[in-house]
Design a protein around this motif. Structure first.
Motif, PDB file in Angstrom:
ATOM      1  N   ALA A   1       0.829  -1.212   0.000  1.00 28.33           N
ATOM      2  CA  ALA A   1       0.000   0.000   0.000  1.00 28.33           C
ATOM      3  C   ALA A   1       0.857   1.254   0.000  1.00 28.33           C
ATOM      4  O   ALA A   1       0.633   2.182  -0.782  1.00 28.33           O
ATOM      5  CB  ALA A   1      -0.942  -0.002   1.200  1.00 28.33           C
ATOM      6  N   VAL A   2       1.857   1.300   0.852  1.00 23.01           N
ATOM      7  CA  VAL A   2       2.690   2.492   1.018  1.00 23.01           C
ATOM      8  C   VAL A   2       3.576   2.737  -0.204  1.00 23.01           C
ATOM      9  O   VAL A   2       3.996   3.875  -0.446  1.00 23.01           O
ATOM     10  CB  VAL A   2       3.499   2.396   2.333  1.00 23.01           C
TER      11      VAL A   2
ATOM     12  N   PHE B   1      -1.198  15.115   4.961  1.00 26.48           N
ATOM     13  CA  PHE B   1      -1.931  14.985   3.714  1.00 26.48           C
ATOM     14  C   PHE B   1      -1.051  14.158   2.781  1.00 26.48           C
ATOM     15  O   PHE B   1       0.042  14.594   2.418  1.00 26.48           O
ATOM     16  CB  PHE B   1      -2.245  16.361   3.126  1.00 26.48           C
ATOM     17  N   ILE B   2      -1.527  12.975   2.423  1.00 29.93           N
ATOM     18  CA  ILE B   2      -0.718  12.021   1.673  1.00 29.93           C
ATOM     19  C   ILE B   2      -1.250  11.878   0.253  1.00 29.93           C
ATOM     20  O   ILE B   2      -2.397  11.483   0.048  1.00 29.93           O
ATOM     21  CB  ILE B   2      -0.699  10.650   2.383  1.00 29.93           C
TER      22      ILE B   2
ATOM     23  N   ILE C   1      -2.829   2.817   4.249  1.00 32.65           N
ATOM     24  CA  ILE C   1      -1.811   3.875   4.285  1.00 32.65           C
ATOM     25  C   ILE C   1      -2.034   4.785   5.490  1.00 32.65           C
ATOM     26  O   ILE C   1      -1.094   5.093   6.231  1.00 32.65           O
ATOM     27  CB  ILE C   1      -1.818   4.686   2.968  1.00 32.65           C
ATOM     28  N   ALA C   2      -3.275   5.216   5.707  1.00 28.63           N
ATOM     29  CA  ALA C   2      -3.587   6.111   6.830  1.00 28.63           C
ATOM     30  C   ALA C   2      -3.260   5.457   8.167  1.00 28.63           C
ATOM     31  O   ALA C   2      -2.630   6.074   9.031  1.00 28.63           O
ATOM     32  CB  ALA C   2      -5.056   6.527   6.780  1.00 28.63           C
ATOM     33  N   LYS C   3      -3.661   4.212   8.330  1.00 29.07           N
ATOM     34  CA  LYS C   3      -3.405   3.498   9.586  1.00 29.07           C
ATOM     35  C   LYS C   3      -1.906   3.285   9.802  1.00 29.07           C
ATOM     36  O   LYS C   3      -1.396   3.459  10.906  1.00 29.07           O
ATOM     37  CB  LYS C   3      -4.137   2.158   9.581  1.00 29.07           C
TER      38      LYS C   3
ATOM     39  N   SER D   1      -4.935  12.146   6.072  1.00 32.57           N
ATOM     40  CA  SER D   1      -5.836  12.082   4.928  1.00 32.57           C
ATOM     41  C   SER D   1      -5.049  11.560   3.737  1.00 32.57           C
ATOM     42  O   SER D   1      -3.932  11.999   3.486  1.00 32.57           O
ATOM     43  CB  SER D   1      -6.403  13.461   4.606  1.00 32.57           C
ATOM     44  N   VAL D   2      -5.659  10.632   2.988  1.00 26.53           N
ATOM     45  CA  VAL D   2      -4.999  10.020   1.832  1.00 26.53           C
ATOM     46  C   VAL D   2      -5.801  10.368   0.577  1.00 26.53           C
ATOM     47  O   VAL D   2      -7.016  10.210   0.557  1.00 26.53           O
ATOM     48  CB  VAL D   2      -4.884   8.491   2.002  1.00 26.53           C
TER      49      VAL D   2
END
Length: 141
Positions: free
Chosen positions: A70-71, A89-90, A111-113, A126-127
């Motif tokens: 994911a990352v 902010f990703i 990704i957020a977690k 936030s993604v």
């Protein structure tokens, strides 16, 4: 009179197009619920890319296989400057990368977690997809 109005409208439209103005609201202001639905303006692209690289490197060492997958989609990170009230902010390449993502929302949530584990001082994550649209986010309390 009608001809004059038509000419004035044409001039106004041309001015808007030439100056880059838009009738669409592209701001990254929070909605009434406090959620930023569009990726904010990136004022320091070099720092944003560096933060993303550092995050990917950390996940490569400490993350699970699904977190690493994911990352790998993360392109830039703005915000999250090690303060307790920071928001991250990703920006990702989800919905536009070289390979499609089967479940964009699940990937964004991962990704957020994962970012929340990486940078525990960040209060909001936030993604966003490749077009700058919000996919997922979370808030630490």
């Amino acid at each position: 009179m009608r001809a004059a109005i038509t000419v004035l409208l044409g001039i106004a439209t041309t001015a808007v197009l030439l100056t880059g103005c838009s009738l669409q609201d592209d701001s990254a202001e929070p909605s009434p619920t406090g959620v930023v639905t569009k990726f904010p303006q990136d004022t320091d692209r070099t720092a944003a890319v560096k933060q993303a690289k550092e995050f990917r490197a950390w996940v490569a060492t400490h993350g699970t296989g699904s977190q690493q997958e994911a990352v790998a989609r993360v392109q830039r990170i703005i915000g999250a400057r090690d303060t307790k009230t920071a928001a991250a902010f990703i920006s990702t390449d989800i919905n536009g990368g070289r390979t499609p993502v089967a479940d964009p929302t699940a990937t964004a949530k991962t990704i957020a977690k994962t970012f929340s584990s990486y940078r525990s001082s960040t209060s909001k994550v936030s993604v966003y997809d490749v077009n700058g649209n919000l996919l997922a986010g979370n808030t630490r309390t």
